[in-house]
Design an enzyme around this catalytic site. Structure first.
Site, PDB file in Angstrom:
ATOM      1  N   ILE A  63       0.975  -1.029   0.037  1.00  0.00           N
ATOM      2  CA  ILE A  63      -0.093   0.072  -0.015  1.00  0.00           C
ATOM      3  C   ILE A  63       0.989   1.151   0.125  1.00  0.00           C
ATOM      4  O   ILE A  63       1.880   1.149   0.615  1.00  0.00           O
ATOM      5  CB  ILE A  63      -0.698  -0.008   1.183  1.00  0.00           C
ATOM      6  CG1 ILE A  63      -2.017   1.097   1.296  1.00  0.00           C
ATOM      7  CG2 ILE A  63      -0.285   0.082   2.317  1.00  0.00           C
ATOM      8  CD1 ILE A  63      -3.066   0.924   2.263  1.00  0.00           C
ATOM      9  N   SER A  64       0.703   2.207  -0.597  1.00  0.00           N
ATOM     10  CA  SER A  64       1.533   3.537  -0.753  1.00  0.00           C
ATOM     11  C   SER A  64       1.596   4.128   0.446  1.00  0.00           C
ATOM     12  O   SER A  64       0.478   4.078   1.403  1.00  0.00           O
ATOM     13  CB  SER A  64       0.924   4.490  -1.830  1.00  0.00           C
ATOM     14  OG  SER A  64       1.075   3.886  -3.134  1.00  0.00           O
ATOM     15  N   HIS A  65       2.582   5.032   0.784  1.00  0.00           N
ATOM     16  CA  HIS A  65       2.552   5.687   1.869  1.00  0.00           C
ATOM     17  C   HIS A  65       1.472   6.846   1.888  1.00  0.00           C
ATOM     18  O   HIS A  65       1.015   7.296   0.713  1.00  0.00           O
ATOM     19  CB  HIS A  65       3.638   6.815   1.819  1.00  0.00           C
ATOM     20  CG  HIS A  65       5.017   6.038   2.055  1.00  0.00           C
ATOM     21  ND1 HIS A  65       5.569   5.006   1.212  1.00  0.00           N
ATOM     22  CD2 HIS A  65       5.835   6.161   2.999  1.00  0.00           C
ATOM     23  CE1 HIS A  65       6.771   4.611   1.876  1.00  0.00           C
ATOM     24  NE2 HIS A  65       7.216   5.211   3.155  1.00  0.00           N
TER      25      HIS A  65
END
Ligand code: SAH
Length: 213
Positions: A63-65
């Site tokens: 999952i992206s930052h």
């Protein structure tokens, strides 16, 4: 699946951090204040869900930052009811943020495991994308084009031409380009044949994979 006061408090702190890091668009901050990021993660990461960190989501993906999600979403300059194509559904967190912004969302994922999981999970939280597609994002999704915005959430080696072709005039493509790190690129379609390009510094994404299905 619970969204407790504690989670809501941690989420508020994350929003403050995003503001401190330069995110200004209130609609983006409001949307991210609503999406329960902890529910998108494996329970072993739940306690850290509101830190500005990436986490594994299965199939070797992350999952992206939160800052990256906020930054990309801000660059889209969404208006309610905009038609948005996302490449890389992953766990569906960014999809949920786009839906909270009032967009009509189409999203493509090439890992079947993640595609199936997001398809089951998003409606459980009340999130209803127009379509979740299992397929290759390099081709875009011509059936529903043109789009107001396209956001690519994996690092691309180059700009896939079909994505530019599927933008409305005035439409925006946000895409990280390069090989670790990537440079965030924004393409705005200014006419049938012309695009304006801007770049926005370094980010780190999992690679956008080609021809591997
Ligand atoms: N938006 C996601 C980010 C997931 S990471 C989230 O909020 O969780 C990027 C995702 O892009 C991965 O799930 C990866 O499988 C997917 N991806 C990589 N190459 C792709 C391609 N060619 N087409 C569609 N999805 C792709």
């Amino acid at each position: 699946m619970k969204d407790s006061f504690k989670h809501q408090g941690l989420r508020k702190q994350l929003i403050t951090l995003l503001k401190d890091k330069g995110i200004e668009n209130n609609d983006v901050l409001k949307a991210m204040n609503k999406v329960p990021r902890h529910l998108f993660l494996d329970s072993s990461f739940e306690a850290h869900a509101y830190q500005n960190k990436a986490f594994p989501i299965g199939a070797d993906q992350t999952i992206s930052h939160p800052f990256t999600v906020a930054f990309q979403t801000e660059l889209l300059q969404l208006k309610p009811n905009d038609v948005v194509l996302e490449i890389g559904t992953g766990c569906g967190y960014q999809t949920a943020v786009l839906l909270e912004m009032g967009a009509k969302v189409f999203s493509i994922e090439r890992q079947q495991e993640l595609f199936k999981k997001a398809k089951l999970f998003l409606p459980k939280l009340g999130y209803r994308p127009k379509q979740l597609i299992f397929g290759d994002g390099y081709k875009g999704l011509p059936d529903y084009a043109p789009y107001d915005s396209i956001v690519v959430t994996a690092g691309a080696p180059y700009v896939p031409k079909p994505l530019l072709a599927q933008l409305k005039i005035g439409g925006r493509l946000v895409i990280p380009i390069g090989n670790d790190p990537q440079i965030m690129h924004l393409y705005v379609r200014t006419s049938e044949k012309e695009f304006k390009k801007e770049t926005f510094g370094e980010f780190r994404f999992v690679p956008m994979l080609e021809n591997k299905n």
